[in-house]
Structures are given as structure tokens and as C-alpha cells.
Design a protein around this motif. Structure first.
Motif, short mmCIF file in Angstrom:
data_model
loop_
_atom_site.label_atom_id
_atom_site.label_comp_id
_atom_site.label_asym_id
_atom_site.label_seq_id
_atom_site.Cartn_x
_atom_site.Cartn_y
_atom_site.Cartn_z
N UNK A 6 -3.05 17.11 -17.50
CA UNK A 6 -4.28 16.77 -16.81
C UNK A 6 -4.80 15.55 -16.26
N UNK A 7 -3.57 14.66 -16.24
CA UNK A 7 -3.71 13.23 -15.50
C UNK A 7 -3.65 13.20 -14.00
N UNK A 8 -4.32 12.32 -13.34
CA UNK A 8 -4.01 12.25 -11.96
C UNK A 8 -3.89 10.72 -11.63
N UNK A 9 -2.46 10.59 -11.30
CA UNK A 9 -2.15 9.01 -11.14
C UNK A 9 -2.67 8.70 -9.61
N UNK A 10 -3.51 7.63 -9.82
CA UNK A 10 -4.28 7.03 -8.68
C UNK A 10 -3.27 5.94 -8.07
N UNK A 11 -2.86 6.31 -6.88
CA UNK A 11 -1.98 5.31 -5.93
C UNK A 11 -2.88 4.32 -5.08
N UNK A 12 -4.06 4.29 -5.34
CA UNK A 12 -4.60 3.47 -4.32
C UNK A 12 -4.55 1.92 -4.78
N UNK A 13 -4.29 1.11 -3.95
CA UNK A 13 -3.85 -0.36 -3.94
C UNK A 13 -4.29 -1.37 -2.86
N UNK A 28 0.81 -1.15 0.02
CA UNK A 28 0.16 -0.01 0.07
C UNK A 28 0.84 1.24 0.16
N UNK A 29 1.93 1.39 0.75
CA UNK A 29 2.79 2.38 0.75
C UNK A 29 3.73 2.44 -0.34
N UNK A 30 4.25 1.59 -1.13
CA UNK A 30 4.90 1.45 -2.17
C UNK A 30 4.07 1.93 -3.18
N UNK A 31 2.90 1.51 -3.58
CA UNK A 31 1.86 2.06 -4.42
C UNK A 31 1.68 3.38 -4.41
N UNK A 32 1.47 4.07 -3.11
CA UNK A 32 1.35 5.47 -2.98
C UNK A 32 2.40 6.24 -3.41
N UNK A 33 3.77 5.66 -2.88
CA UNK A 33 4.73 6.51 -3.31
C UNK A 33 5.23 6.58 -4.72
N UNK A 34 4.87 5.52 -5.41
CA UNK A 34 5.28 5.28 -6.76
C UNK A 34 4.36 6.31 -7.49
N UNK A 35 2.92 6.53 -7.11
CA UNK A 35 1.97 7.37 -7.71
C UNK A 35 2.44 8.72 -7.41
N UNK A 36 2.85 9.11 -6.37
CA UNK A 36 3.42 10.28 -5.79
C UNK A 36 4.57 10.78 -6.87
N UNK A 37 5.56 9.96 -6.92
CA UNK A 37 6.67 10.19 -7.77
C UNK A 37 6.36 10.41 -9.22
N UNK A 38 5.30 9.49 -9.75
CA UNK A 38 4.91 9.69 -11.01
C UNK A 38 4.35 11.01 -11.13
N UNK A 39 3.35 11.25 -10.32
CA UNK A 39 2.69 12.78 -10.52
C UNK A 39 3.64 13.88 -10.56
N UNK A 40 4.44 13.88 -9.72
CA UNK A 40 5.46 14.88 -9.58
C UNK A 40 6.22 15.02 -10.93
#
Length: 281
Positions: free
Chosen positions: A269-276, A247-259
């Protein structure tokens, strides 16, 4: 990752202009390499330690009508059981049409699905019940890119008015094991694709009959076992702790990808969903 600043190649000592080579984190230090001497990554050696990877795991995969989990419907699915036996399903699409681009990937035509498939309601109920039974026994369920496969299942169960997987689990822990999320979490700086075929090649796993539900279920299960065998610190985690780490890794990857997207492609215009792993929606 690509080097943002000029440097000197660690192997040959030549100058490397910004953007012409790569930087890799090795032994806690960032090192620059020219394109010719970029090291090929290799996984750690296998160990004989025990852990979740040596337990009673099952592997699940599905083939669908689309790569959008919100719109896709399930075409086929497979569950490889701890015994080595495999349950497979083929769904009759009814009045829905499997698009040609999806058929080109998994090879299941509308004619075959209608002639050989069982009613979708029956297939979906059996899949959900089989997954719930395995998870409620406290055994790990391996799914590559779990939010997609579970998202498709969740949407299909909702469309057909059937109990969701979350409802069948009744709030009990669901130890999902996602090789993609684990690999990104433990080796975030490795370059190259991380689809199932690429990760099988990296970890030395036979991909088998790729782009079939039974082939991909077997491959992702073998991949998870291989990751556990090569990372004793990860293998030592309980299934509950491993689930929480993912759960933590998926959220961290999404944050990094979004940044990265926000910085490199303003206005995308994309929002990377980090829910897992997305079993509850």
C-alpha cells in the motif's frame, strides 16, 4: 545486494548458496562473495580539481517535532554560510508540544524552546528569506535529504500564512545540492545505510555534534564537498546541471524502490514519492 542465485566466491572460491552472500558490480561485471569475504566499499581518492564543491556553498539543516514532513513543525534550524559563520534559530512552539521521542533525538525540550525560542512566524520568515537570498545569488545550498527539510519549511510557512520559498524565488533556478541523492545516483549498488552518520563514516567526514541543526548543517556541507572532491565528473557539472541530474536520480531511485516493494511485499500500500527537492508545494 544479496545474491539471488548460487555462485562461487570471487575471493576464496567456495560455493555460495542463494541468499547467503552478496553480488557486487565491479568493473562492469557482477561478482559473488561469501559473507566472510564481502569487500568493504571505499570511496574514490580525493582530487585537487575545481568545481561546485570548491565554490561558495551554504549548508542548511533543521530539527523538528516528527519524522513526517507533512505533520512536523520546526524546532530549530541552522544555516552555515560560505564565510564559515553560522546562523541558528530556535522556535517557540507556542501551544504545540514537542513529542518526547523527538526530544530524545535533538534534546530540545518544550521548556527550553518556550523560554529561549523566538516566535515561530519570525523564525520561519527569517529562514525562508536567508535561504532565498543565498539561492538567488546563484550559490549552491546543501541540504541532506532535501525533500524532508524543505517539506517541513513549506508546510510551516503555509500554516503561518507566510510566503513560500518558491514564491520568494520567483521562478529563479534553485541550485540545491543533496548529498544523499547524489550518492545514490553515482553509487546505487553500495550496500549499507545511507543516513548522514553512515555517509560521513564512508567519506571520512567528521559528523561533529550530530542531531543538532548546526552540527548536521556543517556535516552535510563537508560531505557535499567531499563527494565533489572524490568524483571529478560530478564536480565538473554546473550547479544547474547538477540540480537536473538530482531530479533524475531521485525519480530513478523512487521507481526502483517502488518496484522492489511491489515485488517483495505485495499489498504493502505504499507509494514512493520521487519528487525532488520539493520547494514548490
Amino acid at each position: 545486494m544479496r545474491n539471488r542465485y548460487p555462485g562461487t566466491c570471487t575471493t576464496c572460491g567456495t560455493g555460495v548458496a542463494a541468499g547467503d552472500g552478496v553480488v557486487l558490480k565491479e568493473g562492469g561485471r557482477w561478482r559473488t562473495y561469501c559473507a566472510e569475504h564481502e569487500p568493504r566499499p571505499t570511496p574514490p581518492p580525493r582530487g585537487d580539481h575545481l568545481g561546485w564543491h570548491t565554490g561558495d556553498l551554504a549548508g542548511y539543516d533543521c530539527e523538528t517535532s516528527s519524522n513526517d514532513p507533512r505533520a512536523a513543525f520546526l524546532v530549530s534550524a541552522a544555516l552555515m554560510l560560505p564565510s564559515g559563520a553560522t546562523r541558528t534559530w530556535l522556535a517557540d512552539p507556542g501551544d504545540r508540544e514537542i513529542p518526547q521521542d523527538a526530544i530524545a533525538i535533538h534534546g530540545i525540550t518544550n521548556e527550553r524552546a518556550r523560554a529561549e525560542g523566538a516566535p515561530a512566524e519570525e523564525v520561519l520568515a527569517e529562514i525562508a528569506e536567508s535561504l532565498a537570498e543565498h539561492l538567488l545569488a546563484g550559490r549552491g545550498l546543501v541540504i541532506f535529504n532535501a525533500p524532508f527539510d524543505l517539506g517541513v519549511l513549506t508546510g510551516e510557512l503555509r500554516r503561518h500564512g507566510l510566503k513560500s520559498l518558491a514564491e520568494r524565488l520567483s521562478g529563479e533556478p534553485c541550485p540545491i545540492i543533496d548529498p544523499l541523492v547524489i550518492d545514490r545516483g553515482i553509487d546505487p549498488y553500495r550496500r549499507g545505510p545511507r543516513n548522514l552518520a553512515a555517509m560521513c563514516a564512508y567519506y571520512g567526514v567528521d559528523p561533529g555534534d550530530a542531531h543538532t541543526a548546526h552540527g548536521d548543517a556543517a556535516a552535510c556541507l563537508a560531505l557535499a564537498r567531499e563527494i565533489g572532491a572524490r568524483h571529478p565528473d560530478i564536480a565538473a557539472l554546473s550547479l544547474t546541471d547538477l540540480h537536473a541530474r538530482q531530479v533524475e536520480w531521485a525519480a530513478a531511485y523512487a521507481r526502483s524502490r517502488q518496484e522492489w516493494l511491489d515485488r517483495s511485499r505485495p499489498g504493502h500500500g505504499r507509494v514512493i514519492d520521487g519528487s525532488w527537492p520539493s520547494t514548490a508545494e
